[in-house]
Scaffold this motif. Structure first.
Motif, PDB file in Angstrom:
ATOM      1  N   HIS A  70       0.781  -1.283   0.067  1.00  0.00           N
ATOM      2  CA  HIS A  70       0.001   0.092  -0.311  1.00  0.00           C
ATOM      3  C   HIS A  70       0.721   1.520   0.088  1.00  0.00           C
ATOM      4  O   HIS A  70       0.620   2.347  -0.690  1.00  0.00           O
ATOM      5  CB  HIS A  70      -0.920   0.030   1.132  1.00  0.00           C
ATOM      6  CG  HIS A  70      -1.919   1.108   1.174  1.00  0.00           C
ATOM      7  ND1 HIS A  70      -2.962   0.832   0.378  1.00  0.00           N
ATOM      8  CD2 HIS A  70      -2.019   2.210   1.753  1.00  0.00           C
ATOM      9  CE1 HIS A  70      -3.797   2.099   0.576  1.00  0.00           C
ATOM     10  NE2 HIS A  70      -3.141   2.947   1.519  1.00  0.00           N
ATOM     11  N   PHE A  71       2.006   1.160   0.876  1.00  0.00           N
ATOM     12  CA  PHE A  71       2.880   2.341   0.816  1.00  0.00           C
ATOM     13  C   PHE A  71       4.069   2.268   0.269  1.00  0.00           C
ATOM     14  O   PHE A  71       5.110   1.621   0.869  1.00  0.00           O
ATOM     15  CB  PHE A  71       3.049   2.703   2.306  1.00  0.00           C
ATOM     16  CG  PHE A  71       1.962   3.099   3.111  1.00  0.00           C
ATOM     17  CD1 PHE A  71       1.183   4.524   2.963  1.00  0.00           C
ATOM     18  CD2 PHE A  71       1.280   2.274   3.943  1.00  0.00           C
ATOM     19  CE1 PHE A  71       0.229   5.030   3.610  1.00  0.00           C
ATOM     20  CE2 PHE A  71       0.132   2.674   4.576  1.00  0.00           C
ATOM     21  CZ  PHE A  71      -0.425   3.799   4.576  1.00  0.00           C
ATOM     22  N   ARG A  72       4.072   2.306  -1.298  1.00  0.00           N
ATOM     23  CA  ARG A  72       5.194   2.156  -1.941  1.00  0.00           C
ATOM     24  C   ARG A  72       5.827   3.386  -2.630  1.00  0.00           C
ATOM     25  O   ARG A  72       5.158   3.816  -3.500  1.00  0.00           O
ATOM     26  CB  ARG A  72       4.988   1.071  -2.894  1.00  0.00           C
ATOM     27  CG  ARG A  72       6.129   0.573  -3.751  1.00  0.00           C
ATOM     28  CD  ARG A  72       5.935  -0.592  -4.770  1.00  0.00           C
ATOM     29  NE  ARG A  72       5.332  -1.820  -4.335  1.00  0.00           N
ATOM     30  CZ  ARG A  72       4.878  -2.814  -4.564  1.00  0.00           C
ATOM     31  NH1 ARG A  72       4.874  -2.795  -5.839  1.00  0.00           N
ATOM     32  NH2 ARG A  72       4.477  -3.862  -4.189  1.00  0.00           N
ATOM     33  N   PRO A  73       6.922   3.997  -2.380  1.00  0.00           N
ATOM     34  CA  PRO A  73       7.900   3.544  -1.311  1.00  0.00           C
ATOM     35  C   PRO A  73       7.500   3.783   0.233  1.00  0.00           C
ATOM     36  O   PRO A  73       6.632   4.394   0.316  1.00  0.00           O
ATOM     37  CB  PRO A  73       9.083   4.408  -1.732  1.00  0.00           C
ATOM     38  CG  PRO A  73       8.710   5.630  -2.261  1.00  0.00           C
ATOM     39  CD  PRO A  73       7.415   5.321  -3.029  1.00  0.00           C
ATOM     40  N   LEU A  74       8.217   3.044   1.060  1.00  0.00           N
ATOM     41  CA  LEU A  74       7.632   3.295   2.561  1.00  0.00           C
ATOM     42  C   LEU A  74       7.868   4.611   3.166  1.00  0.00           C
ATOM     43  O   LEU A  74       7.408   5.024   4.196  1.00  0.00           O
ATOM     44  CB  LEU A  74       8.456   2.210   3.387  1.00  0.00           C
ATOM     45  CG  LEU A  74       8.141   0.608   3.120  1.00  0.00           C
ATOM     46  CD1 LEU A  74       9.229  -0.091   3.801  1.00  0.00           C
ATOM     47  CD2 LEU A  74       6.915   0.477   3.772  1.00  0.00           C
TER      48      LEU A  74
END
Length: 244
Positions: free
Chosen positions: A70-74
């Protein structure tokens, strides 16, 4: 060192060998090598360690993978609303708290370094790295050690979780009810100087597996334990069994 010797004396007779070395050999004989798993990057391990506390590995792994997707990149975690992070934490304990901690901690790192990057820890001493990591919300000694040792940083530090602490207490390596900070300090000092970061990594997973399968918190399987002769807890139980 006097304090360490005092803790060792709590255990049984290991002969001339280092107690932790004797225990490691028994565990290796039972489970085999445990050092070939894929390593995460330091930021990935930071996220995984933070959300995994008080949670089964299989459950935290599901949520870790969900966060990475979901969070790409972190880096995006640092600008996210906690409620958005919360939607990806379906399996871990205390999800609301961990969502807020992730946003705050990743956001702080991005603010300090321009992105979610922990590569600078490779050039610092382990002690300094531990101190810096614990400045972030949700990161205690266990999580900090995991970032340094479990990740691709491969630093020489030992990760103490509840299984390792229970093991240390029962085998006389730790005092009863030691804090995680104290347990971390004592266990690391017990490691032979010749052991490298991969040796410490392997020992963590050997003890953890043993703690999950045999030396459990409730009703440990002492009668099936191949190390009961070296254990204070197992010896105490054996002494209570009436002899015929």
């Amino acid at each position: 060192m006097p304090a360490i010797r005092e803790q060792i004396q709590l255990g049984l007779d290991f002969g001339r060998e280092e107690p932790i070395a004797v225990l490691r050999e028994r565990l290796l004989a039972a489970y085999g090598p445990q050092r070939h798993a894929r390593r995460h990057t330091p930021p990935e391990q930071f996220v995984k360690a933070l959300i995994s506390s008080e949670t089964y590995d299989r459950d935290s792994e599901k949520d870790f993978q969900a966060l990475c997707e979901h969070f790409r990149p972190l880096d995006r975690l640092g600008q996210a609303a906690p409620r958005e992070v919360l939607t990806q934490l379906a399996n871990v304990t205390h999800p609301e708290k961990k969502a807020s901690q992730l946003v705050a901690s990743v956001g702080r790192i991005v603010e300090q370094r321009g992105r979610f990057d922990l590569s600078h820890l490779a050039a610092l001493s382990v002690e300094t790295g531990m101190e810096l990591l614990q400045l972030h919300d949700g990161i205690g000694p266990k999580c900090a050690a995991a970032v340094l040792n479990f990740s691709t940083l491969r630093r020489r530090v030992f990760v103490v979780d509840r299984h390792i602490r229970r093991f240390g207490e029962r085998f006389g390596l730790l005092p009863d009810n030691a804090s995680f900070t104290r347990a971390h300090q004592i266990m690391l000092r017990l490691m032979p100087a010749s052991w490298d970061a991969d040796d410490l990594y392997e020992l963590h997973w050997l003890i953890k597996r043993f703690g999950q399968e045999v030396c459990t918190s409730q009703r440990p399987l002492c009668s099936r334990c191949g190390m009961a002769d070296l254990c204070r807890h197992g010896s105490a139980l054996a002494s209570k069994i009436p002899r015929r």
